[in-house]
Design a protein around this motif. Sequence first.
Motif, mmCIF file in Angstrom:
data_model
loop_
_atom_site.group_PDB
_atom_site.id
_atom_site.type_symbol
_atom_site.label_atom_id
_atom_site.label_comp_id
_atom_site.label_asym_id
_atom_site.label_seq_id
_atom_site.Cartn_x
_atom_site.Cartn_y
_atom_site.Cartn_z
ATOM 1 N N LYS A 1 0.667 -7.332 5.085
ATOM 2 C CA LYS A 1 -0.090 -8.116 5.829
ATOM 3 C C LYS A 1 -1.106 -7.894 6.659
ATOM 4 C CE LYS A 1 2.964 -11.883 3.072
ATOM 5 N NZ LYS A 1 3.661 -12.710 3.836
ATOM 6 N N VAL A 2 -0.733 -7.645 8.025
ATOM 7 C CA VAL A 2 -0.982 -6.988 9.307
ATOM 8 C C VAL A 2 -2.122 -6.385 8.422
ATOM 9 C CG1 VAL A 2 -0.875 -6.541 11.226
ATOM 10 C CG2 VAL A 2 1.029 -6.880 10.625
ATOM 11 N N LEU A 3 -2.685 -5.038 8.144
ATOM 12 C CA LEU A 3 -3.541 -3.903 8.030
ATOM 13 C C LEU A 3 -4.939 -5.365 6.958
ATOM 14 C CD1 LEU A 3 -2.024 -0.904 7.092
ATOM 15 C CD2 LEU A 3 -3.448 -1.501 8.834
ATOM 16 N N TRP A 4 -3.909 -6.336 5.525
ATOM 17 C CA TRP A 4 -5.080 -7.052 5.046
ATOM 18 C C TRP A 4 -5.700 -7.988 5.825
ATOM 19 C CZ3 TRP A 4 -7.495 -6.816 0.523
ATOM 20 C CH2 TRP A 4 -7.498 -7.721 -0.578
ATOM 21 N N ALA A 5 -5.032 -8.944 7.043
ATOM 22 C CA ALA A 5 -5.657 -9.375 7.858
ATOM 23 C C ALA A 5 -6.934 -9.476 8.975
ATOM 24 C CB ALA A 5 -4.913 -10.018 8.898
ATOM 25 N N PHE A 6 -6.708 -7.517 9.155
ATOM 26 C CA PHE A 6 -6.924 -6.800 10.516
ATOM 27 C C PHE A 6 -8.669 -6.441 9.134
ATOM 28 C CE2 PHE A 6 -8.940 -2.851 11.550
ATOM 29 C CZ PHE A 6 -9.087 -3.051 12.974
#
Length: 88
Positions: A3-8
Amino acid sequence: MIKVLWAFGVVVGVLWLLRSWRRRTADPRPVSPPAEPRPADPSARLPQQRMVSCVHCGVHLPEDEAVLDGDRAYCSTAHLDAARPRRS
């Protein structure tokens, strides 16, 4: 973690889109005032002047800037004074 990589990735994508949009909407050339029209003939800009040379040092200058003594021309009053005979 995904989720963090997707948001980034979404944030980077949005910033990239905004940057490319600004480049397209911005004027690529700064606005400058219109240039004055230039004459086709460069000699048409300035009036023709007769050139003379200083009798003392030989430098060439326009006749209207020369210090004249009869038919002789000097580049300055100092050279005119230097050419005159001294009286004792």
